[in-house]
Design an enzyme around this catalytic site. Structure first.
Site, PDB file in Angstrom:
ATOM      1  N   PRO A   2       2.019   1.270   3.967  1.00 45.77           N
ATOM      2  CA  PRO A   2       2.966   1.944   3.068  1.00 45.77           C
ATOM      3  C   PRO A   2       2.351   2.147   1.684  1.00 45.77           C
ATOM      4  O   PRO A   2       1.755   1.235   1.119  1.00 45.77           O
ATOM      5  CB  PRO A   2       4.150   0.968   3.024  1.00 45.77           C
ATOM      6  CG  PRO A   2       4.069   0.225   4.311  1.00 45.77           C
ATOM      7  CD  PRO A   2       2.602   0.074   4.586  1.00 45.77           C
ATOM      8  N   GLU A   3       2.480   3.347   1.161  1.00 49.30           N
ATOM      9  CA  GLU A   3       1.950   3.662  -0.160  1.00 49.30           C
ATOM     10  C   GLU A   3       3.111   3.815  -1.137  1.00 49.30           C
ATOM     11  O   GLU A   3       4.260   3.524  -0.806  1.00 49.30           O
ATOM     12  CB  GLU A   3       1.080   4.912  -0.090  1.00 49.30           C
ATOM     13  CG  GLU A   3      -0.167   4.716   0.780  1.00 49.30           C
ATOM     14  CD  GLU A   3      -1.153   5.874   0.673  1.00 49.30           C
ATOM     15  OE1 GLU A   3      -1.054   6.668  -0.283  1.00 49.30           O
ATOM     16  OE2 GLU A   3      -2.023   5.979   1.555  1.00 49.30           O
TER      17      GLU A   3
END
Length: 270
Positions: A2-3
């Site tokens: 996840p960014e």
């Protein structure tokens, strides 16, 4: 992994469940994730009221009325589940509110982290103290980049992934922003002029804003707290599109830099 847009989407999904609520039960179900969980985390959260939720880079922040901030990182596979029918073996922290809602932090691979610090000392928290500005904030400008990149011989892609220069950018969105700005990822960072830096700053903000609006990108285990998948992957211009046509008529290519895939178009990115 996840960014920034996925973390922002996560925080926004948690807000209607936790904001303003007293935590009537806090269950820490294992002593560690990637690193040990503070022994007093449960005690400091129990009975506290959540007053604000936020984000710093790829970290989520939950502030309480006791002057504490719980900091969470989703690692590679972490996500929050809202009102799960059952608590599973990978739900390592469960928060229950006085309204009867539950939020469970699920992290099968345990590369995430949990910490709790005094809110007043948040800027001095070790990972945050050395970070650059938020890419969606007012301090992230072409002038900032020009100063930060001065004399750098590393590639612009490597520079944008450097958290000292700008906080929270990851591989997917750097590839996308460089493609939108028509800048080759291997260009030496210190040689990019002001006009192109202004274009790059706009591209970073536009790409992140669009990704947040779309609920992030769904990679492997990531899903929003409500269980829905993010749809920005359907809008990718370059990332993951090796061999496909670029909007300019060229072809998207892939190469590996420092173990990470770089997707770009040699025709329109110079």
């Amino acid at each position: 992994m996840p960014e920034l847009p996925e973390v922002e989407t996560t925080v926004r999904g948690l807000e209607p469940v936790l904001a303003g609520q007293v935590l009537s039960a806090v269950e820490v179900r294992r002593p560690d994730l990637r690193w040990p969980i503070p022994l007093d985390l449960g005690e400091r959260l129990l009975g506290a009221r959540v007053v604000r939720l936020g984000r710093r880079a790829k970290y989520g922040l939950i502030d309480t009325d006791r002057g504490d901030t719980m900091i969470f990182h989703l690692g590679m596979s972490g996500r929050w589940r809202i009102d799960p029918a059952e608590i599973g073996k990978h739900d390592h922290l469960v928060l229950t509110t006085g309204a009867g809602r539950r939020a469970a932090l699920c992290d099968p691979r345990r590369f995430g982290s949990l910490d709790i610090v005094r809110t007043e000392s948040l800027d001095r928290y070790a990972p945050f103290a050395v970070m650059g500005p938020e890419p969606l904030g007012n301090r992230f400008t072409a002038a900032h980049l020009r100063e930060a990149l001065k004399g750098r011989k590393s590639s612009i892609k490597a520079a944008l992934l450097d958290q000292h220069i700008v906080a929270g950018l990851g591989n997917i969105y750097v590839c996308e922003a460089l493609h939108m700005a028509h800048i080759a990822p291997g260009t030496k960072a210190g040689r990019i002029g002001t006009e192109r830096l202004e274009r790059l700053v706009r591209a970073v903000k536009d790409v992140l804003g669009s990704a947040i609006e779309a609920g992030g990108s769904s990679l492997r285990d990531y899903a929003r707290p409500d269980g829905q998948l993010g749809y920005f992957a359907k809008q990718w211009r370059a990332y993951g599109r090796e061999g496909e046509s670029c909007a300019c008529g060229g072809t998207i290519r892939r190469r590996v830099d420092s173990g990470r895939s770089t997707f770009f178009c040699a025709s329109c990115q110079r």
